[in-house]
Design a protein around this motif. Structure first.
Motif, PDB file in Angstrom:
ATOM      1  N   PHE A 120      47.350  43.059  32.456  1.00 11.06           N
ATOM      2  CA  PHE A 120      46.696  41.746  32.451  1.00 11.06           C
ATOM      3  C   PHE A 120      46.111  41.340  33.805  1.00 11.06           C
ATOM      4  CE2 PHE A 120      49.332  41.609  28.673  1.00 11.06           C
ATOM      5  CZ  PHE A 120      48.495  41.017  27.738  1.00 11.06           C
ATOM      6  N   ALA A 121      46.000  42.272  34.750  1.00  7.14           N
ATOM      7  CA  ALA A 121      45.373  41.956  36.038  1.00  7.14           C
ATOM      8  C   ALA A 121      43.881  41.750  35.843  1.00  7.14           C
ATOM      9  CB  ALA A 121      45.625  43.073  37.042  1.00  7.14           C
ATOM     10  N   MET A 122      43.290  40.977  36.753  1.00  6.73           N
ATOM     11  CA  MET A 122      41.854  40.708  36.735  1.00  6.73           C
ATOM     12  C   MET A 122      41.297  41.048  38.108  1.00  6.73           C
ATOM     13  SD  MET A 122      39.171  39.343  35.103  1.00  6.73           S
ATOM     14  CE  MET A 122      39.860  38.351  33.795  1.00  6.73           C
ATOM     15  N   VAL A 123      40.285  41.924  38.117  1.00 11.57           N
ATOM     16  CA  VAL A 123      39.592  42.273  39.357  1.00 11.57           C
ATOM     17  C   VAL A 123      38.223  41.603  39.302  1.00 11.57           C
ATOM     18  CG1 VAL A 123      38.615  44.144  40.739  1.00 11.57           C
ATOM     19  CG2 VAL A 123      40.817  44.470  39.572  1.00 11.57           C
ATOM     20  N   GLY A 124      37.952  40.730  40.261  1.00 13.40           N
ATOM     21  CA  GLY A 124      36.695  39.989  40.270  1.00 13.40           C
ATOM     22  C   GLY A 124      35.496  40.875  40.521  1.00 13.40           C
ATOM     23  N   ALA A 125      34.352  40.442  40.023  1.00  9.68           N
ATOM     24  CA  ALA A 125      33.101  41.178  40.196  1.00  9.68           C
ATOM     25  C   ALA A 125      32.832  41.440  41.674  1.00  9.68           C
ATOM     26  CB  ALA A 125      31.953  40.383  39.584  1.00  9.68           C
ATOM     27  N   GLY A 126      32.420  42.662  41.971  1.00  6.85           N
ATOM     28  CA  GLY A 126      32.057  43.033  43.329  1.00  6.85           C
ATOM     29  C   GLY A 126      33.217  43.312  44.266  1.00  6.85           C
ATOM     30  N   SER A 127      34.438  43.192  43.781  1.00  3.17           N
ATOM     31  CA  SER A 127      35.604  43.412  44.640  1.00  3.17           C
ATOM     32  C   SER A 127      35.766  44.888  44.977  1.00  3.17           C
ATOM     33  CB  SER A 127      36.876  42.915  43.946  1.00  3.17           C
ATOM     34  OG  SER A 127      36.801  41.535  43.729  1.00  3.17           O
ATOM     35  N   VAL A 128      36.411  45.154  46.121  1.00  2.00           N
ATOM     36  CA  VAL A 128      36.736  46.518  46.528  1.00  2.00           C
ATOM     37  C   VAL A 128      38.252  46.634  46.552  1.00  2.00           C
ATOM     38  CG1 VAL A 128      36.523  48.280  48.315  1.00  2.00           C
ATOM     39  CG2 VAL A 128      34.608  46.722  47.857  1.00  2.00           C
ATOM     40  N   VAL A 129      38.799  47.356  45.583  1.00  2.00           N
ATOM     41  CA  VAL A 129      40.252  47.483  45.424  1.00  2.00           C
ATOM     42  C   VAL A 129      40.733  48.675  46.240  1.00  2.00           C
ATOM     43  CG1 VAL A 129      42.142  47.797  43.794  1.00  2.00           C
ATOM     44  CG2 VAL A 129      40.161  46.393  43.157  1.00  2.00           C
ATOM     45  N   THR A 130      41.490  48.383  47.310  1.00  2.31           N
ATOM     46  CA  THR A 130      41.970  49.422  48.219  1.00  2.31           C
ATOM     47  C   THR A 130      43.451  49.712  48.057  1.00  2.31           C
ATOM     48  OG1 THR A 130      42.399  47.798  49.944  1.00  2.31           O
ATOM     49  CG2 THR A 130      40.215  48.834  49.938  1.00  2.31           C
ATOM     50  N   LYS A 131      44.158  48.843  47.310  1.00  2.00           N
ATOM     51  CA  LYS A 131      45.586  49.049  47.064  1.00  2.00           C
ATOM     52  C   LYS A 131      45.922  48.538  45.665  1.00  2.00           C
ATOM     53  CE  LYS A 131      46.820  44.782  49.415  1.00  2.00           C
ATOM     54  NZ  LYS A 131      47.552  44.161  50.495  1.00  2.00           N
ATOM     55  N   SER A 132      47.085  48.889  45.183  1.00  2.00           N
ATOM     56  CA  SER A 132      47.484  48.542  43.819  1.00  2.00           C
ATOM     57  C   SER A 132      47.496  47.027  43.604  1.00  2.00           C
ATOM     58  CB  SER A 132      48.850  49.130  43.490  1.00  2.00           C
ATOM     59  OG  SER A 132      48.753  50.550  43.438  1.00  2.00           O
ATOM     60  N   VAL A 133      47.231  46.638  42.359  1.00  6.35           N
ATOM     61  CA  VAL A 133      47.170  45.225  41.969  1.00  6.35           C
ATOM     62  C   VAL A 133      48.338  44.952  41.032  1.00  6.35           C
ATOM     63  CG1 VAL A 133      45.799  43.473  40.778  1.00  6.35           C
ATOM     64  CG2 VAL A 133      44.652  45.222  42.185  1.00  6.35           C
ATOM     65  N   LYS A 134      49.114  43.929  41.351  1.00  6.16           N
ATOM     66  CA  LYS A 134      50.289  43.587  40.541  1.00  6.16           C
ATOM     67  C   LYS A 134      49.877  43.075  39.160  1.00  6.16           C
ATOM     68  CE  LYS A 134      52.200  41.662  44.599  1.00  6.16           C
ATOM     69  NZ  LYS A 134      52.665  40.424  45.191  1.00  6.16           N
ATOM     70  N   PRO A 135      50.764  43.231  38.168  1.00  3.68           N
ATOM     71  CA  PRO A 135      50.483  42.683  36.835  1.00  3.68           C
ATOM     72  C   PRO A 135      50.228  41.175  36.902  1.00  3.68           C
ATOM     73  CG  PRO A 135      52.390  44.139  36.757  1.00  3.68           C
ATOM     74  CD  PRO A 135      52.043  43.960  38.207  1.00  3.68           C
ATOM     75  N   TYR A 136      49.377  40.688  35.995  1.00  5.29           N
ATOM     76  CA  TYR A 136      49.076  39.253  35.837  1.00  5.29           C
ATOM     77  C   TYR A 136      48.513  38.622  37.111  1.00  5.29           C
ATOM     78  CZ  TYR A 136      51.718  39.740  31.522  1.00  5.29           C
ATOM     79  OH  TYR A 136      52.163  40.158  30.295  1.00  5.29           O
ATOM     80  N   THR A 137      47.828  39.409  37.915  1.00  8.18           N
ATOM     81  CA  THR A 137      47.282  38.933  39.179  1.00  8.18           C
ATOM     82  C   THR A 137      45.766  39.016  39.150  1.00  8.18           C
ATOM     83  OG1 THR A 137      49.248  39.691  40.361  1.00  8.18           O
ATOM     84  CG2 THR A 137      47.282  39.370  41.674  1.00  8.18           C
ATOM     85  N   THR A 138      45.112  38.079  39.811  1.00  8.77           N
ATOM     86  CA  THR A 138      43.662  38.138  40.003  1.00  8.77           C
ATOM     87  C   THR A 138      43.395  38.465  41.460  1.00  8.77           C
ATOM     88  OG1 THR A 138      43.247  36.525  38.257  1.00  8.77           O
ATOM     89  CG2 THR A 138      41.514  36.815  39.889  1.00  8.77           C
ATOM     90  N   VAL A 139      42.501  39.437  41.684  1.00  5.33           N
ATOM     91  CA  VAL A 139      42.097  39.788  43.041  1.00  5.33           C
ATOM     92  C   VAL A 139      40.581  39.691  43.145  1.00  5.33           C
ATOM     93  CG1 VAL A 139      44.108  41.257  43.493  1.00  5.33           C
ATOM     94  CG2 VAL A 139      42.022  42.279  42.571  1.00  5.33           C
ATOM     95  N   ILE A 140      40.105  39.284  44.328  1.00  6.65           N
ATOM     96  CA  ILE A 140      38.675  39.193  44.593  1.00  6.65           C
ATOM     97  C   ILE A 140      38.415  39.590  46.037  1.00  6.65           C
ATOM     98  CG2 ILE A 140      38.260  37.384  42.870  1.00  6.65           C
ATOM     99  CD1 ILE A 140      38.136  35.365  45.202  1.00  6.65           C
ATOM    100  N   GLY A 141      37.181  39.961  46.314  1.00  5.61           N
ATOM    101  CA  GLY A 141      36.742  40.177  47.687  1.00  5.61           C
ATOM    102  C   GLY A 141      36.756  41.613  48.145  1.00  5.61           C
ATOM    103  N   ASN A 142      36.424  41.767  49.449  1.00  2.00           N
ATOM    104  CA  ASN A 142      36.384  43.078  50.086  1.00  2.00           C
ATOM    105  C   ASN A 142      37.068  42.986  51.443  1.00  2.00           C
ATOM    106  OD1 ASN A 142      35.810  45.544  51.199  1.00  2.00           O
ATOM    107  ND2 ASN A 142      33.607  45.274  51.229  1.00  2.00           N
ATOM    108  N   PRO A 143      38.276  43.557  51.552  1.00  2.40           N
ATOM    109  CA  PRO A 143      39.041  44.191  50.473  1.00  2.40           C
ATOM    110  C   PRO A 143      39.590  43.148  49.493  1.00  2.40           C
ATOM    111  CG  PRO A 143      40.373  44.113  52.447  1.00  2.40           C
ATOM    112  CD  PRO A 143      39.008  43.579  52.822  1.00  2.40           C
ATOM    113  N   ALA A 144      39.873  43.586  48.285  1.00  2.00           N
ATOM    114  CA  ALA A 144      40.370  42.666  47.250  1.00  2.00           C
ATOM    115  C   ALA A 144      41.709  42.083  47.669  1.00  2.00           C
ATOM    116  CB  ALA A 144      40.493  43.406  45.923  1.00  2.00           C
TER     117      ALA A 144
END
Length: 149
Positions: A120-144
Motif C-alpha cells: 500500500f505504499a505510494m511513490v509520488g510522480a517524478g520521485s527518485v527512490v533510492t532506498k526501501s519504502v515502508k508499507p502504507y507510506t507515501t514518498v515524494i521528491g529526489n531523493p524520495a
C-alpha cells in the motif's frame, strides 16, 4: 488479449491479461491474471508480475524485478537493476527489486535497484527512490522522502 503488433514470447501470461501494441515480453517472464500491460512496454526474462496489476505505457521491467498483486505502475516509470552500469560489462546477477501488494508508483518515478516498496505504499510522480519504502507510506521528491503513513 495480445495485440498483434506486440512481440510476446512468453507463454506464462494469465487469463484476462491484456497486452497492448508495441510491447516486448521475453520468454521466461511470468505475468498473472487480469493485468493490463499498456503500449510500448518491455518485460525481460527474470520478471514476475502478479495478478490485477496495471503497467502503463513506456515502462521497462528489467531482470530481477518482482511486482506483486494489485500494483499500479504509472506511465514512464523507470526501473533499474544495476547500480554501476557499464557498456558490455554485466554483473554476475542483478540486484532484486520487489514491489509489494497494492503499491502505486506515479508517472516518471525512478526506482533504483535492490529496494522494496512496501504494501500500500505510494511513490509520488517524478520521485527518485533510492532506498526501501515502508508499507502504507507515501514518498515524494529526489531523493524520495516520507511524507505520511
Amino acid at each position: 488479449m495480445i495485440h498483434n503488433l506486440s512481440d510476446v514470447q512468453s507463454s506464462n501470461i494469465g487469463d484476462n491479461t491484456k497486452v497492448w501494441q508495441f510491447c516486448v515480453i521475453l520468454p521466461n517472464a511470468i505475468i498473472g491474471d487480469n493485468c493490463n500491460i499498456c503500449s510500448h512496454c518491455l518485460i525481460e526474462n527474470d520478471v514476475v508480475i502478479g495478478n490485477n496489476t496495471t503497467i502503463k505505457s513506456g515502462v521497462q521491467i528489467w531482470d530481477g524485478i518482482t511486482i506483486e498483486d494489485n500494483v499500479f505502475i504509472g506511465p514512464n516509470v523507470t526501473f533499474t537493476n544495476d547500480k554501476s552500469p557499464r557498456s558490455k560489462i554485466y554483473p554476475e546477477s542483478f540486484l532484486k527489486t520487489l514491489i509489494k501488494n497494492n503499491a502505486s508508483i506515479g508517472a516518471n518515478a525512478t526506482i533504483l535497484p535492490g529496494v522494496i516498496i512496501g504494501e500500500f505504499a505510494m511513490v509520488g510522480a517524478g520521485s527518485v527512490v533510492t532506498k526501501s519504502v515502508k508499507p502504507y507510506t507515501t514518498v515524494i521528491g529526489n531523493p524520495a522522502r516520507e511524507v505520511s503513513k
